[in-house]
Every structure is written in C-alpha cells, then in structure tokens.
Design a protein around this motif. Structure first.
Motif, PDB file in Angstrom:
ATOM      1  N   SER A  56      -6.010  -2.387 -21.666  1.00 28.51           N
ATOM      2  CA  SER A  56      -5.510  -1.925 -20.375  1.00 28.51           C
ATOM      3  C   SER A  56      -6.221  -0.649 -19.947  1.00 28.51           C
ATOM      4  CB  SER A  56      -4.003  -1.694 -20.462  1.00 28.51           C
ATOM      5  OG  SER A  56      -3.498  -1.210 -19.236  1.00 28.51           O
ATOM      6  N   LEU A  57      -6.410   0.276 -20.892  1.00 29.55           N
ATOM      7  CA  LEU A  57      -7.091   1.534 -20.577  1.00 29.55           C
ATOM      8  C   LEU A  57      -8.586   1.335 -20.348  1.00 29.55           C
ATOM      9  CD1 LEU A  57      -5.386   4.011 -23.094  1.00 29.55           C
ATOM     10  CD2 LEU A  57      -4.945   3.759 -20.646  1.00 29.55           C
ATOM     11  N   LEU A  58      -9.202   0.453 -21.150  1.00 27.13           N
ATOM     12  CA  LEU A  58     -10.647   0.268 -21.062  1.00 27.13           C
ATOM     13  C   LEU A  58     -11.060  -0.574 -19.856  1.00 27.13           C
ATOM     14  CD1 LEU A  58     -11.569  -0.335 -24.824  1.00 27.13           C
ATOM     15  CD2 LEU A  58     -11.916   1.741 -23.472  1.00 27.13           C
ATOM     16  N   LEU A  59     -10.336  -1.669 -19.621  1.00 27.35           N
ATOM     17  CA  LEU A  59     -10.733  -2.597 -18.566  1.00 27.35           C
ATOM     18  C   LEU A  59     -10.032  -2.346 -17.236  1.00 27.35           C
ATOM     19  CD1 LEU A  59     -10.831  -5.971 -20.558  1.00 27.35           C
ATOM     20  CD2 LEU A  59     -12.706  -4.399 -20.069  1.00 27.35           C
ATOM     21  N   GLY A  60      -8.877  -1.662 -17.282  1.00 27.51           N
ATOM     22  CA  GLY A  60      -8.103  -1.446 -16.064  1.00 27.51           C
ATOM     23  C   GLY A  60      -8.887  -0.845 -14.912  1.00 27.51           C
ATOM     24  N   PRO A  61      -9.612   0.276 -15.134  1.00 30.06           N
ATOM     25  CA  PRO A  61     -10.369   0.878 -14.025  1.00 30.06           C
ATOM     26  C   PRO A  61     -11.430  -0.046 -13.438  1.00 30.06           C
ATOM     27  CG  PRO A  61     -10.102   2.440 -15.822  1.00 30.06           C
ATOM     28  CD  PRO A  61      -9.621   1.113 -16.336  1.00 30.06           C
ATOM     29  N   PHE A  62     -12.037  -0.891 -14.279  1.00 29.73           N
ATOM     30  CA  PHE A  62     -13.060  -1.810 -13.774  1.00 29.73           C
ATOM     31  C   PHE A  62     -12.422  -2.978 -13.009  1.00 29.73           C
ATOM     32  CE2 PHE A  62     -14.919   0.262 -17.495  1.00 29.73           C
ATOM     33  CZ  PHE A  62     -16.116   0.730 -16.969  1.00 29.73           C
ATOM     34  N   LEU A  63     -11.352  -3.530 -13.574  1.00 25.39           N
ATOM     35  CA  LEU A  63     -10.689  -4.655 -12.914  1.00 25.39           C
ATOM     36  C   LEU A  63     -10.006  -4.230 -11.616  1.00 25.39           C
ATOM     37  CD1 LEU A  63      -9.105  -6.397 -16.044  1.00 25.39           C
ATOM     38  CD2 LEU A  63     -11.125  -7.108 -14.767  1.00 25.39           C
ATOM     39  N   SER A  64      -9.644  -2.957 -11.510  1.00 23.67           N
ATOM     40  CA  SER A  64      -8.982  -2.482 -10.290  1.00 23.67           C
ATOM     41  C   SER A  64      -9.912  -2.493  -9.086  1.00 23.67           C
ATOM     42  CB  SER A  64      -8.442  -1.067 -10.506  1.00 23.67           C
ATOM     43  OG  SER A  64      -9.507  -0.139 -10.665  1.00 23.67           O
ATOM     44  N   ARG A  65     -11.213  -2.579  -9.335  1.00 25.03           N
ATOM     45  CA  ARG A  65     -12.177  -2.608  -8.234  1.00 25.03           C
ATOM     46  C   ARG A  65     -12.323  -3.988  -7.612  1.00 25.03           C
ATOM     47  NH1 ARG A  65     -17.009   0.778 -11.300  1.00 25.03           N
ATOM     48  NH2 ARG A  65     -15.798   2.693 -11.684  1.00 25.03           N
ATOM     49  N   ARG A  66     -11.753  -4.985  -8.283  1.00 28.28           N
ATOM     50  CA  ARG A  66     -11.783  -6.319  -7.695  1.00 28.28           C
ATOM     51  C   ARG A  66     -11.111  -6.285  -6.333  1.00 28.28           C
ATOM     52  NH1 ARG A  66     -15.112  -9.914  -9.616  1.00 28.28           N
ATOM     53  NH2 ARG A  66     -13.794 -11.434  -8.561  1.00 28.28           N
ATOM     54  N   ARG A  67     -11.644  -7.037  -5.402  1.00 29.59           N
ATOM     55  CA  ARG A  67     -11.112  -6.993  -4.040  1.00 29.59           C
ATOM     56  C   ARG A  67     -10.339  -8.258  -3.709  1.00 29.59           C
ATOM     57  NH1 ARG A  67     -12.777  -2.978  -0.821  1.00 29.59           N
ATOM     58  NH2 ARG A  67     -14.398  -1.594  -1.629  1.00 29.59           N
ATOM     59  N   LYS A  68      -9.242  -8.065  -3.001  1.00 25.48           N
ATOM     60  CA  LYS A  68      -8.443  -9.201  -2.563  1.00 25.48           C
ATOM     61  C   LYS A  68      -9.178  -9.945  -1.454  1.00 25.48           C
ATOM     62  CE  LYS A  68      -4.129  -6.567  -3.061  1.00 25.48           C
ATOM     63  NZ  LYS A  68      -2.940  -6.092  -2.317  1.00 25.48           N
ATOM     64  N   PRO A  69      -9.067 -11.274  -1.418  1.00 21.09           N
ATOM     65  CA  PRO A  69      -9.511 -11.988  -0.225  1.00 21.09           C
ATOM     66  C   PRO A  69      -8.688 -11.527   0.971  1.00 21.09           C
ATOM     67  CG  PRO A  69      -9.142 -13.493  -2.051  1.00 21.09           C
ATOM     68  CD  PRO A  69      -8.597 -12.163  -2.470  1.00 21.09           C
ATOM     69  N   VAL A  70      -9.284 -11.532   2.127  1.00 21.31           N
ATOM     70  CA  VAL A  70      -8.592 -11.040   3.316  1.00 21.31           C
ATOM     71  C   VAL A  70      -7.300 -11.799   3.566  1.00 21.31           C
ATOM     72  CG1 VAL A  70      -8.760 -10.832   5.833  1.00 21.31           C
ATOM     73  CG2 VAL A  70     -10.670 -10.154   4.395  1.00 21.31           C
ATOM     74  N   ILE A  71      -7.270 -13.087   3.213  1.00 18.66           N
ATOM     75  CA  ILE A  71      -6.071 -13.881   3.473  1.00 18.66           C
ATOM     76  C   ILE A  71      -4.872 -13.356   2.702  1.00 18.66           C
ATOM     77  CG2 ILE A  71      -7.332 -15.973   4.024  1.00 18.66           C
ATOM     78  CD1 ILE A  71      -6.804 -16.950   1.191  1.00 18.66           C
ATOM     79  N   LEU A  72      -5.110 -12.609   1.603  1.00 16.56           N
ATOM     80  CA  LEU A  72      -4.004 -12.082   0.829  1.00 16.56           C
ATOM     81  C   LEU A  72      -3.548 -10.712   1.324  1.00 16.56           C
ATOM     82  CD1 LEU A  72      -5.111 -13.022  -2.798  1.00 16.56           C
ATOM     83  CD2 LEU A  72      -3.580 -14.252  -1.271  1.00 16.56           C
ATOM     84  N   THR A  73      -4.287 -10.104   2.260  1.00 18.79           N
ATOM     85  CA  THR A  73      -3.926  -8.783   2.745  1.00 18.79           C
ATOM     86  C   THR A  73      -3.154  -8.846   4.058  1.00 18.79           C
ATOM     87  OG1 THR A  73      -5.989  -8.508   3.978  1.00 18.79           O
ATOM     88  CG2 THR A  73      -6.007  -7.857   1.667  1.00 18.79           C
ATOM     89  N   LYS A  74      -3.002 -10.013   4.640  1.00 14.48           N
ATOM     90  CA  LYS A  74      -2.262 -10.143   5.886  1.00 14.48           C
ATOM     91  C   LYS A  74      -0.762 -10.154   5.605  1.00 14.48           C
ATOM     92  CE  LYS A  74      -5.888 -12.784   8.234  1.00 14.48           C
ATOM     93  NZ  LYS A  74      -6.242 -14.075   8.854  1.00 14.48           N
ATOM     94  N   GLU A  75       0.016  -9.837   6.619  1.00 16.92           N
ATOM     95  CA  GLU A  75       1.465  -9.870   6.503  1.00 16.92           C
ATOM     96  C   GLU A  75       1.945 -11.244   6.962  1.00 16.92           C
ATOM     97  OE1 GLU A  75       4.890  -9.658   5.603  1.00 16.92           O
ATOM     98  OE2 GLU A  75       3.903  -7.725   5.267  1.00 16.92           O
ATOM     99  N   PRO A  76       2.308 -12.128   6.026  1.00 17.63           N
ATOM    100  CA  PRO A  76       2.629 -13.515   6.403  1.00 17.63           C
ATOM    101  C   PRO A  76       3.881 -13.642   7.260  1.00 17.63           C
ATOM    102  CG  PRO A  76       3.111 -13.123   4.088  1.00 17.63           C
ATOM    103  CD  PRO A  76       2.378 -11.916   4.577  1.00 17.63           C
ATOM    104  N   LEU A  77       4.876 -12.772   7.047  1.00 20.77           N
ATOM    105  CA  LEU A  77       6.115 -12.884   7.812  1.00 20.77           C
ATOM    106  C   LEU A  77       5.870 -12.633   9.295  1.00 20.77           C
ATOM    107  CD1 LEU A  77       9.154 -13.290   7.894  1.00 20.77           C
ATOM    108  CD2 LEU A  77       9.434 -10.860   7.364  1.00 20.77           C
ATOM    109  N   ILE A  78       5.104 -11.598   9.598  1.00 24.33           N
ATOM    110  CA  ILE A  78       4.795 -11.288  11.000  1.00 24.33           C
ATOM    111  C   ILE A  78       3.991 -12.420  11.628  1.00 24.33           C
ATOM    112  CG2 ILE A  78       3.541  -9.710  12.508  1.00 24.33           C
ATOM    113  CD1 ILE A  78       4.183  -7.481  10.543  1.00 24.33           C
ATOM    114  N   GLU A  79       3.009 -12.911  10.885  1.00 22.88           N
ATOM    115  CA  GLU A  79       2.170 -13.998  11.390  1.00 22.88           C
ATOM    116  C   GLU A  79       2.999 -15.249  11.671  1.00 22.88           C
ATOM    117  OE1 GLU A  79      -1.630 -16.765   9.956  1.00 22.88           O
ATOM    118  OE2 GLU A  79      -0.782 -15.245   8.625  1.00 22.88           O
TER     119      GLU A  79
END
Length: 211
Positions: A56-79
């Motif tokens: 968790s300590l070693l890989l966490g900072p690197f894995l945190s840079r992964r980016r979400k697809p845009v479809i996962l960043t939208k607010e589905p309820l509003i849409e």
C-alpha cells in the motif's frame, strides 16, 4: 472511439489498490508458510499482515495517478433527471425528482405510477451504458400493485441488453454499464502482472521456507 482522460483516482484508491495486491501476495506466502511449518504461527501472521501494508505504501502513490475515464466522473443522478424530465407526469404521479434516486454508485428508477414505461426504459438504457441502473418494478405477482409492470420492463431489457449486463432481483431489474476500454486495459494489465509475479514470489518463498 478512445475514452477521454478524466481526473486521477486519488491517494485513497491508490492505497487501497496497493493493499489489495499486497493481500494477494500475503495470502499466498501465508499458505506456503502453513504448508512448510504449520507451528510457526508468528511467521504466518506476519506474512498475512506485512505485505498489504508494505505494498500500500510502495504502490499507492503510483496507482493514485491512474485516471478515471470521463464517463466515471459525471454525476449520473443529474444526467438521468435531465434526460428523463420529459416523461414527468405531474405531482402525485411519476416525476424524476421523486422517482429517480441514487446511492452514490447506482441509479434507482422507480417505475410505479408511470404511464410511458417503454419510453423511460429506452432512455434509461442509454444512461446504463455508463452507470448501473436499477429499475424498481416489484415482484410482478398478483399481489403487486402493478403486476404487469415487471414483465413490461423485463421484455424491453431482454430485447436490448446482453445477458451478461442484466440481472433480475426480487423487486428490481438491474442493468450494468459497458466497461470502458481504459478500465479493461488496466484490469488486463494488472491481472497479467499478478499472474507473473505471484507464482515467482511464491516459489522463491517456498524454497526459502524449506531450509
């Protein structure tokens, strides 16, 4: 069409992902420890607890840079409420404000008190390509307030959605989203890494513990 780049997943999810990888490794090492020396309980517990924390300590900072697809960043309820607002039937009947809700991850669409069932389902299936949608339809038996509702919704879903994306619950019909290309690529890459590393590390640990 390739997915656009979204925001980073963040440190919290990065640490969780690193810890999960460490948990897989720790479980494998602990299993080997039990098979080679079942009485060495302290070693087994250490192998179960240390790798998740360490990874968790070693890989966490690197894995945190992964980016979400845009479809996962939208607010589905509003849409969903915006897209289905044209099916509003007035106060006391079906309305997006009262019949569409979210638990933070999934959309819940209550299909009761609705006249244009087919229209709402068709429109909601477009949203279901990026967000899990649960159609609340009741049990569909003679005791239900709308006994035919479940079959009406189910017929449309079965005609338009693949069997792997849909599921039937006691009082709802659930449609899951299509996994994005980026998500699939990430999962495949992670699975390959685990398949390569875990057997190697486990074999080396087994050789060491035999001595």
């Amino acid at each position: 069409m390739a997915d656009e780049v979204g925001e980073p997943v963040g440190l919290t999810m990065g640490f969780q992902a690193g810890g999960l990888i460490g948990l897989y490794l720790g479980f494998s090492l602990a299993t080997i420890s039990v098979l080679t020396d079942a009485e060495n309980v302290q070693r087994t517990i250490s192998l179960m607890c240390i790798p998740p924390f360490l990874f968790s300590l070693l890989l966490g900072p690197f894995l945190s840079r992964r980016r979400k697809p845009v479809i996962l960043t939208k607010e589905p309820l509003i849409e969903a409420r915006e897209k289905l607002s044209k099916y509003n039937e007035g106060q006391g009947k079906w309305r997006t404000l009262s019949h569409i809700s979210s638990d933070g991850m999934n959309l819940r669409i209550d299909m009761h008190n609705l006249t244009n069932v087919e229209g709402v389902v068709d429109a909601a299936l477009d949203i279901a390509e990026t967000t899990t949608v649960k159609f609340i339809v009741g049990r569909g038996n003679h005791k239900s307030s709308s006994p035919e509702l479940r079959n009406r919704v189910l017929k449309i879903v079965e005609d338009k959605v693949g069997v792997l994306r849909r599921s039937r619950k006691a009082k709802s019909i659930e449609v899951n989203p299509i996994a994005s290309h980026e998500y699939n690529a990430y999962q495949n890459k992670l699975n390959r890494m685990l398949l390569i590393l875990l057997p190697i590390v486990s074999f080396l640990a087994w050789l060491e513990m035999r001595n």
